[in-house]
Design a protein around this motif. Structure first.
Motif, PDB file in Angstrom:
ATOM      1  N   THR A 124     -31.715  -2.450 -23.539  1.00  0.00           N
ATOM      2  CA  THR A 124     -31.056  -2.284 -21.954  1.00  0.00           C
ATOM      3  C   THR A 124     -31.698  -1.821 -20.918  1.00  0.00           C
ATOM      4  OG1 THR A 124     -29.028  -1.548 -22.665  1.00  0.00           O
ATOM      5  CG2 THR A 124     -29.334  -3.735 -22.832  1.00  0.00           C
ATOM      6  N   MET A 128     -27.954  -1.205 -17.828  1.00  0.00           N
ATOM      7  CA  MET A 128     -26.681  -1.016 -18.377  1.00  0.00           C
ATOM      8  C   MET A 128     -26.087   0.406 -19.028  1.00  0.00           C
ATOM      9  SD  MET A 128     -25.468  -3.704 -21.454  1.00  0.00           S
ATOM     10  CE  MET A 128     -23.649  -4.077 -21.498  1.00  0.00           C
ATOM     11  N   SER A 129     -25.106   1.064 -18.449  1.00  0.00           N
ATOM     12  CA  SER A 129     -24.241   2.016 -18.337  1.00  0.00           C
ATOM     13  C   SER A 129     -24.161   2.416 -19.442  1.00  0.00           C
ATOM     14  CB  SER A 129     -23.467   2.334 -17.440  1.00  0.00           C
ATOM     15  OG  SER A 129     -22.624   1.627 -17.616  1.00  0.00           O
ATOM     16  N   ASP A 130     -23.905   3.957 -20.839  1.00  0.00           N
ATOM     17  CA  ASP A 130     -23.595   3.781 -21.994  1.00  0.00           C
ATOM     18  C   ASP A 130     -21.664   2.889 -21.793  1.00  0.00           C
ATOM     19  OD1 ASP A 130     -26.028   5.123 -22.654  1.00  0.00           O
ATOM     20  OD2 ASP A 130     -24.970   7.156 -22.447  1.00  0.00           O
ATOM     21  N   ASP A 131     -21.196   3.416 -20.337  1.00  0.00           N
ATOM     22  CA  ASP A 131     -19.933   3.158 -20.381  1.00  0.00           C
ATOM     23  C   ASP A 131     -20.250   0.928 -20.792  1.00  0.00           C
ATOM     24  OD1 ASP A 131     -18.708   5.768 -20.465  1.00  0.00           O
ATOM     25  OD2 ASP A 131     -18.424   5.559 -18.004  1.00  0.00           O
ATOM     26  N   GLN A 132     -20.816   0.699 -19.971  1.00  0.00           N
ATOM     27  CA  GLN A 132     -20.869  -0.686 -20.061  1.00  0.00           C
ATOM     28  C   GLN A 132     -21.024  -1.393 -21.509  1.00  0.00           C
ATOM     29  OE1 GLN A 132     -23.861  -1.001 -16.922  1.00  0.00           O
ATOM     30  NE2 GLN A 132     -22.597  -2.800 -15.719  1.00  0.00           N
ATOM     31  N   ARG A 133     -22.241  -0.939 -22.299  1.00  0.00           N
ATOM     32  CA  ARG A 133     -22.767  -1.249 -23.270  1.00  0.00           C
ATOM     33  C   ARG A 133     -21.107  -0.678 -24.296  1.00  0.00           C
ATOM     34  NH1 ARG A 133     -27.923   0.437 -21.629  1.00  0.00           N
ATOM     35  NH2 ARG A 133     -27.505   3.103 -21.891  1.00  0.00           N
ATOM     36  N   HIS A 135     -18.383  -1.304 -23.879  1.00  0.00           N
ATOM     37  CA  HIS A 135     -17.375  -1.825 -23.367  1.00  0.00           C
ATOM     38  C   HIS A 135     -17.314  -3.608 -24.251  1.00  0.00           C
ATOM     39  CE1 HIS A 135     -13.608  -3.955 -21.336  1.00  0.00           C
ATOM     40  NE2 HIS A 135     -15.101  -4.522 -20.349  1.00  0.00           N
ATOM     41  N   VAL A 136     -18.600  -3.212 -24.288  1.00  0.00           N
ATOM     42  CA  VAL A 136     -19.419  -4.639 -24.743  1.00  0.00           C
ATOM     43  C   VAL A 136     -18.747  -4.549 -26.184  1.00  0.00           C
ATOM     44  CG1 VAL A 136     -20.971  -6.062 -24.892  1.00  0.00           C
ATOM     45  CG2 VAL A 136     -20.861  -5.417 -22.687  1.00  0.00           C
TER      46      VAL A 136
END
Length: 175
Positions: A124, A128-133, A135-136
């Motif tokens: 990615t 995507m941010s680390d937080d988004q990754r 979370h997913v």
């Protein structure tokens, strides 16, 4: 077998077919051998990481550094075995086993949350941010019955990915 000045015998072809579970025809193996010899510029009988990077599709792959660890120094038989996971004839289990090896960056036979997170980061980039990754990935792991502390062995990995209709988008032209 494996340097540019040698040729494949019928025995060599059959041996390679056996080694790759007959996922390539004899003619495809001959074509792959010709390609192998082109990549093996110094006729050493194996392909180095630098030689693999001469293939534009390989060099552009976001996972190329991970794949390089798997392919550096392959002889012809192992080169064909590696490519067999990309064959249209390969089973989902064979494809998942290759994907598992890509994710298992420390080669300990387990894929952890952090291993998967590293691959997601490679795939990615800055999209995507680390937080988004995280979370997913947390959501996917929980839906599959695992936590972020879980370590997935190959069988676990197959259970998670085996439920989906896996189709590798990469095809290896052999003629």
């Amino acid at each position: 077998m494996g340097n540019a000045s040698s040729t494949l015998t019928q025995y060599d072809i059959e041996e390679v077919q056996e080694h790759c579970n007959h996922l390539f025809s004899q003619q495809e193996i001959v074509s792959l051998y010709q390609r192998f010899c082109q990549l093996d510029r110094n006729a050493k009988g194996f392909i180095s990481a630098d030689e693999f990077l001469s293939v534009p599709e390989f060099a552009m792959n976001p996972l190329s550094q991970r794949l390089l660890k798997m392919v550096d120094g392959l002889n012809f038989k192992d080169f064909v075995a590696f490519l067999s996971a990309f064959s249209a004839k390969a089973s989902a289990q064979q494809k998942i086993a290759l994907i598992f090896k890509v994710y298992d960056s420390d080669y300990n036979g387990k894929v952890t949350f952090n291993d998967i997170l590293e691959v997601l980061r490679d795939l990615t980039g800055s999209f995507m941010s680390d937080d988004q990754r995280e979370h997913v990935l947390n959501k996917v792991m929980l839906e599959a019955g695992y936590t972020r502390e879980s370590s997935l062995a190959l069988d676990d990995f197959m259970k998670v990915l085996g439920k989906s209709e896996l189709k590798m988008e990469v095809e290896i032209p052999v003629d």
